[in-house]
Design an enzyme around this catalytic site. Structure first.
Site, PDB file in Angstrom:
ATOM      1  N   GLY A   1       0.690  -1.108   0.183  1.00 44.37           N
ATOM      2  CA  GLY A   1      -0.044  -0.030  -0.123  1.00 44.37           C
ATOM      3  C   GLY A   1       0.834   1.275   0.075  1.00 44.37           C
ATOM      4  N   ASN A   2       0.351   2.402   0.312  1.00 43.45           N
ATOM      5  CA  ASN A   2       0.977   3.637   0.387  1.00 43.45           C
ATOM      6  C   ASN A   2       0.324   4.527   1.338  1.00 43.45           C
ATOM      7  OD1 ASN A   2      -0.751   5.338  -0.927  1.00 43.45           O
ATOM      8  ND2 ASN A   2      -0.758   4.156  -2.708  1.00 43.45           N
ATOM      9  N   HIS A   3       1.036   5.654   1.759  1.00 44.95           N
ATOM     10  CA  HIS A   3       0.725   6.633   2.686  1.00 44.95           C
ATOM     11  C   HIS A   3      -0.455   7.566   2.293  1.00 44.95           C
ATOM     12  CE1 HIS A   3       3.678   4.912   5.602  1.00 44.95           C
ATOM     13  NE2 HIS A   3       4.702   5.278   4.561  1.00 44.95           N
TER      14      HIS A   3
END
Ligand code: CTP
Length: 398
Positions: A208-210
């Site tokens: 995923g990412n932030h």
């Protein structure tokens, strides 16, 4: 929204007149031009000096000033206004408006105004309940005048009940809403993607990412406030969508986001892709949880489908497509090449070099680049303010 709007406020004789300087301050702060016109009895409740100071314009009370010999044209004032607000509106002035009586400067201006009229009645409980007041309110409404209903509470007489003029902050909101509804975005169907995507590795893990989704959600809310029909396709975020958003589709992976966006894009007028979509997903999602103990596993990746690129391929001349770019170096050149490659009308550039911009923050610093390729840079602002800048630009492109 209120920038450079001409707002005429007509004050009649009511104690609630003391609240009008606060309304004037709010309107001026939002960039509106405010002209005050008062009945003579209104000057007993609030001084013209206070009002001319906060509005930064001479207050208009009489058509003709015997001392200076100056003539104040009611016709010009009436034509100048983009919106005429009668606040507070006394029972007496309201009755005269309904009867078409023009025995003072305020009323002659009202009769010659071409703009829409809002009215905020203020009077004592029993005056408000009187059938003639109810009839007059209905008459004004039937002419398309916009009622700002009084509220219930303590009145100047000491009685308690209906009749208090609405608070200046609420009147201000109603004025903003009025101009918002005139927006070019009203009724437009707008697709927004927001948040991250999660690409599963096994049943419990993902890549995923932030991205927090804050930028996309701020855009969705602001556009819905302007009367647009917003379709929000959201990756996993910890945000609550505003309840005036037409539809929220929750997705997890890039594949799901691709399908959700593509299935409705042809019905949209505008699409804004603000999601931080994963560029790669696991080529083989393990059916069982990957266990430690053996050799260290390696994860084979495959590229995801580029949603924005695909929308750009299918875009018609009637649709606007807006993308985002998060860059670390050669920001402007990279963003322009993305704008061209993905067939966009506008790209919103975030630079990782700017503090307080990009993922996770409540603020953002953007540069907007349209097809003319002239970068327009903005200072660091809250994401809500940034959303407003993006929306102003989109309105200029419609
Ligand atoms: N985007 C998308 N689908 C993807 C990847 C990106 O719709 N699979 C959209 C994003 O929502 C954003 C824009 O494309 O509006 C820019 O994404 P970004 O990842 O920054 O750019 P890329 O074109 O993927 O190029 P690179 O990663 O090389 O910078």
């Amino acid at each position: 929204m209120l920038k450079a709007k001409n707002i005429l406020i007509g004050i009649s004789g009511s104690i609630a007149a003391y609240k009008i300087p606060i309304l004037v301050r709010l309107l001026r702060k939002a960039g509106a031009n405010v002209q005050i016109i008062m009945s003579e009895s209104a000057t007993d409740f609030v001084t013209p000096l206070t009002l001319s100071t906060v509005s930064n314009r001479p207050v208009s009370i009489k058509a003709f000033d015997k001392n200076t010999g100056e003539w104040d044209s009611h016709v010009e004032l009436g034509r100048w206004a983009d919106l005429f607000i009668m606040a507070p509106l006394s029972a007496n002035t309201m009755a005269k408006m309904v009867a078409g009586i023009a025995d003072n400067h305020l009323l002659t201006t009202y009769l010659s105004a071409r703009s829409d009229v809002m009215f905020a009645p203020a009077m004592d409980l029993d005056m408000y309940k009187h059938p003639s007041t109810s009839r007059n309110i209905e008459q004004l409404k039937s002419w398309g005048h916009i009622l700002i209903e009084p509220t219930e509470g303590e009145l100047a007489s000491g009685l308690c009940g209906m009749g208090r003029m609405e608070e200046p902050e609420i009147i201000f909101d109603r004025i903003e809403q009025y101009f918002d509804q005139q927006s070019k975005l009203k009724g437009k169907k707008i697709l927004i993607s927001a948040g991250p995507t999660y690409e599963a590795i096994d049943p419990v893990r993902f890549i995923g990412n932030h991205s927090s989704g804050k930028m996309g959600y701020a855009l969705a809310e602001e556009l819905a406030n302007k009367g647009a029909e917003v379709y929000l396709v959201s990756g996993p975020v910890a945000l609550q969508a505003a309840n005036n958003i037409a539809k929220v589709v929750n997705v997890t992976s890039a594949e799901e986001m691709f399908d959700a966006c593509n299935s409705i894009f042809d019905q949209m007028d505008i699409a804004i892709m603000s999601a931080a979509v994963a560029d790669f997903a696991s080529a083989n999602i393990a059916e069982q949880k990957i266990k430690k103990g053996g050799s260290v596993p390696s994860i084979e990746l495959k590229p995801t489908k580029d949603i924005l690129f695909s929308l750009g391929e299918n875009k018609t001349d009637k649709q606007l497509l807006i993308g985002f770019a998060l860059e670390t170096n050669n920001e402007i050149e990279n963003a322009i090449s993305k704008l061209e490659r993905k067939n966009l009308d506008l790209i919103v550039l975030n630079s990782m070099q700017d503090k307080g911009a990009g993922f996770g923050h409540s603020t953002n610093q953007i540069t907007l680049i349209d097809k003319q390729k002239h970068p327009q840079s903005f200072e660091l602002k809250s994401k809500t303010e940034v959303a407003k800048d993006i929306i102003d630009k989109i309105e200029s492109l419609i």
